[in-house]
Design a protein around this motif. Structure first.
Motif, PDB file in Angstrom:
ATOM      1  N   ASN A 203      24.076  70.456  47.690  1.00 16.05           N
ATOM      2  CA  ASN A 203      23.615  70.656  46.191  1.00 16.05           C
ATOM      3  C   ASN A 203      24.037  69.675  45.251  1.00 16.05           C
ATOM      4  OD1 ASN A 203      22.165  72.985  46.493  1.00 16.05           O
ATOM      5  ND2 ASN A 203      24.148  74.476  46.365  1.00 16.05           N
ATOM      6  N   ALA A 204      25.460  69.157  45.565  1.00 15.29           N
ATOM      7  CA  ALA A 204      25.977  68.143  44.932  1.00 15.29           C
ATOM      8  C   ALA A 204      25.126  66.750  45.147  1.00 15.29           C
ATOM      9  CB  ALA A 204      27.356  67.806  45.186  1.00 15.29           C
ATOM     10  N   LYS A 205      24.580  66.419  46.305  1.00 16.92           N
ATOM     11  CA  LYS A 205      23.862  65.546  46.364  1.00 16.92           C
ATOM     12  C   LYS A 205      22.637  65.181  45.533  1.00 16.92           C
ATOM     13  CE  LYS A 205      25.216  64.497  51.327  1.00 16.92           C
ATOM     14  NZ  LYS A 205      24.891  64.428  52.493  1.00 16.92           N
ATOM     15  N   LEU A 209      20.458  71.008  41.666  1.00 13.90           N
ATOM     16  CA  LEU A 209      18.977  71.341  41.176  1.00 13.90           C
ATOM     17  C   LEU A 209      18.223  71.400  42.637  1.00 13.90           C
ATOM     18  CD1 LEU A 209      18.169  68.920  38.377  1.00 13.90           C
ATOM     19  CD2 LEU A 209      19.023  71.268  38.288  1.00 13.90           C
ATOM     20  N   TYR A 210      17.447  72.818  42.566  1.00 15.49           N
ATOM     21  CA  TYR A 210      16.578  73.055  43.380  1.00 15.49           C
ATOM     22  C   TYR A 210      15.379  72.175  43.284  1.00 15.49           C
ATOM     23  CZ  TYR A 210      19.500  76.847  45.711  1.00 15.49           C
ATOM     24  OH  TYR A 210      20.288  77.587  46.323  1.00 15.49           O
ATOM     25  N   VAL A 228      18.675  86.834  41.320  1.00 18.81           N
ATOM     26  CA  VAL A 228      19.410  85.547  41.578  1.00 18.81           C
ATOM     27  C   VAL A 228      18.919  84.554  40.380  1.00 18.81           C
ATOM     28  CG1 VAL A 228      19.734  83.820  43.238  1.00 18.81           C
ATOM     29  CG2 VAL A 228      19.292  86.050  44.104  1.00 18.81           C
ATOM     30  N   ALA A 229      20.188  84.186  39.595  1.00 20.21           N
ATOM     31  CA  ALA A 229      19.697  83.543  38.605  1.00 20.21           C
ATOM     32  C   ALA A 229      19.563  82.060  38.982  1.00 20.21           C
ATOM     33  CB  ALA A 229      20.918  83.380  37.595  1.00 20.21           C
ATOM     34  N   ALA A 230      18.637  81.418  38.346  1.00 18.78           N
ATOM     35  CA  ALA A 230      18.451  80.138  38.956  1.00 18.78           C
ATOM     36  C   ALA A 230      17.233  79.123  38.015  1.00 18.78           C
ATOM     37  CB  ALA A 230      17.698  79.701  40.224  1.00 18.78           C
ATOM     38  N   LEU A 231      16.549  80.029  37.269  1.00 16.74           N
ATOM     39  CA  LEU A 231      15.482  79.349  36.374  1.00 16.74           C
ATOM     40  C   LEU A 231      16.156  79.063  34.965  1.00 16.74           C
ATOM     41  CD1 LEU A 231      12.562  78.928  35.672  1.00 16.74           C
ATOM     42  CD2 LEU A 231      12.337  81.342  34.827  1.00 16.74           C
ATOM     43  N   GLN A 232      15.900  77.825  34.597  1.00 13.64           N
ATOM     44  CA  GLN A 232      16.436  77.629  33.284  1.00 13.64           C
ATOM     45  C   GLN A 232      15.089  76.799  32.430  1.00 13.64           C
ATOM     46  OE1 GLN A 232      19.354  74.517  34.434  1.00 13.64           O
ATOM     47  NE2 GLN A 232      20.968  75.717  34.264  1.00 13.64           N
ATOM     48  N   ILE A 233      15.266  77.074  31.235  1.00 16.50           N
ATOM     49  CA  ILE A 233      14.229  76.352  30.429  1.00 16.50           C
ATOM     50  C   ILE A 233      14.679  75.434  29.400  1.00 16.50           C
ATOM     51  CG2 ILE A 233      12.981  78.490  30.610  1.00 16.50           C
ATOM     52  CD1 ILE A 233      13.764  78.901  27.598  1.00 16.50           C
ATOM     53  N   HIS A 274      17.736  75.706  38.889  1.00 17.72           N
ATOM     54  CA  HIS A 274      19.135  75.094  39.451  1.00 17.72           C
ATOM     55  C   HIS A 274      19.723  76.093  40.385  1.00 17.72           C
ATOM     56  CE1 HIS A 274      23.325  74.203  38.302  1.00 17.72           C
ATOM     57  NE2 HIS A 274      22.976  73.403  37.480  1.00 17.72           N
ATOM     58  N   THR A 275      20.892  75.388  40.994  1.00 19.27           N
ATOM     59  CA  THR A 275      21.685  76.161  42.041  1.00 19.27           C
ATOM     60  C   THR A 275      22.026  77.261  41.371  1.00 19.27           C
ATOM     61  OG1 THR A 275      22.418  74.046  42.953  1.00 19.27           O
ATOM     62  CG2 THR A 275      23.391  75.984  43.521  1.00 19.27           C
TER      63      THR A 275
END
Length: 373
Positions: A203-205, A209-210, A228-233, A274-275
């Motif tokens: 993930n750090a590399k 971000l997915y 599972v929180a991951a979506l960002q706007i 996002h992760t």
């Protein structure tokens, strides 16, 4: 022989971390049939679609049991052996813009040697024009899947299209509905989407971000509640905010075709994956989505008979400014071909900026996809 019984889907607990959540409106569709209800919903919708392009809907006449059943079917599909899933994948079709069926993880290298971690299975709408072989676990339940797909359209998409028509002051609130008829050839589809958890080092590399910031290409996207929180706007202030999984809601985002039809009035929402936060980072993320698009023959020019667009002078868009008058079918094929084209990996900065070669982002001569950093 009847198919085997599929266990019910159990959602994981929501995150307990204090995240910077987006402040989004929730449209209560129970108001839709009430006197003055549509007009009240349009007032709420107006700010959201002009600024951020994201909102929730609730009371949409699809039960949680029906939604959970689709999550269960998605889970069963992704539990199949890879060699079985690959029977529904065709690399050449994918690269030529045919996106239905299965796309395995690792199709793209994101950057720094890390491949994408997302599997996608798309089921086209049941309009009679998209005959595809389905894996037995889905084929055995295909009538149920069709009923769910049609409910997404009738109970949510059609209502939103009428609200958009009122917002645009169109003379007939069914004008946009007629451009999105379910049984007319189009590119709507239901999607089961699976993100595999990655190690902290991987993930750090890729700047945790997915997937980097982007817009969707259709009219609206329906994202069923995913804990599972991951979506960002990206909000109107240029800040990335987390989208909170609200009970009993669908998260809606407006997309490129609707932006084109409204001359840019309705914003195509910018979002990224996002992760997940630390207490969920080890959990695979399964999503159920429905993508609505205008029918294939619809020309994506700004709507000429909208008094609001005329008053605002919104009579052109990114296509017409290039002398293009694209149909939905032409736009989807061009955009999907660009999205699925093999490309070199991005250069990724430590603060999460993805930079691709310009040729990798070309959709049409003079028109390039934008990676929103």
């Amino acid at each position: 022989m009847p198919g085997r019984i599929i266990d019910r889907y159990e959602h994981v607990p929501v995150t307990q971390e204090d995240l910077d959540w987006a402040d989004l409106i929730t449209l209560d569709l129970s108001l839709y049939e009430q006197p003055g209800g549509k007009e009240e919903l349009v007032k709420q919708l107006d700010h959201a679609v002009r600024n951020v392009g994201f909102f929730y809907v609730k009371n949409f006449n699809i039960s949680q049991g029906e939604v959970d059943r689709q999550f269960a079917l998605g889970r069963e599909f992704y539990a199949l052996p890879l060699e079985e899933k690959l029977k529904y994948h065709n690399q050449k079709d994918l690269e030529s813009g045919e996106y239905n069926g299965y796309r395995p993880a690792g199709h793209r290298v994101l950057g720094n040697g890390v491949k994408d971690n997302v599997q996608v299975y798309n089921i086209p709408k049941f309009d009679g024009f998209h005959h595809r072989e389905q894996p037995p676990v889905l084929q055995n339940n295909i009538k149920e899947i069709e009923a769910f797909s049609r409910k997404c359209h009738e109970e949510v998409v059609v209502k939103l299209l009428r609200l958009f028509a009122i917002l645009l002051e169109l003379p007939d609130e069914d004008q946009l509905v007629r451009d999105h008829l379910y049984d007319v050839k189009g590119e709507d589809h239901l999607r089961y989407m699976h993100y595999a958890a990655r190690s902290p080092e991987e993930n750090a590399k890729v700047a945790n971000l997915y997937g980097p910031g982007h817009t969707d290409l259709g009219t609206v996207t329906l994202l069923f509640r995913q804990p599972v929180a991951a979506l960002q706007i990206l909000n109107s202030a240029g800040e990335w905010k987390w989208v909170k999984p609200q009970d009993g809601t669908i998260t809606i985002n407006t997309c490129d075709a609707l932006t084109a039809l409204t001359g840019g009035l309705i914003k195509s929402s910018v979002h990224r994956v996002h992760t997940p936060p630390a207490d969920q980072a080890h959990i695979d993320r399964l999503g159920v989505l429905y993508f609505a698009r205008p029918n294939n023959h619809v020309v994506l020019d700004p709507i000429a008979n909208s008094p609001l667009l005329q008053r605002l002078g919104l009579t052109s868009n990114a296509f017409t400014e290039l002398g293009q008058h694209l149909t939905t079918e032409q736009w989807v094929k061009a955009r999907q071909t660009q999205q699925q084209r093999p490309r070199v990996s991005a250069k990724i900065s430590t603060d999460g900026k993805y930079q691709y070669e310009k040729k990798d982002l070309e959709i049409l001569p003079g028109l390039h996809a934008v990676i929103h950093n």
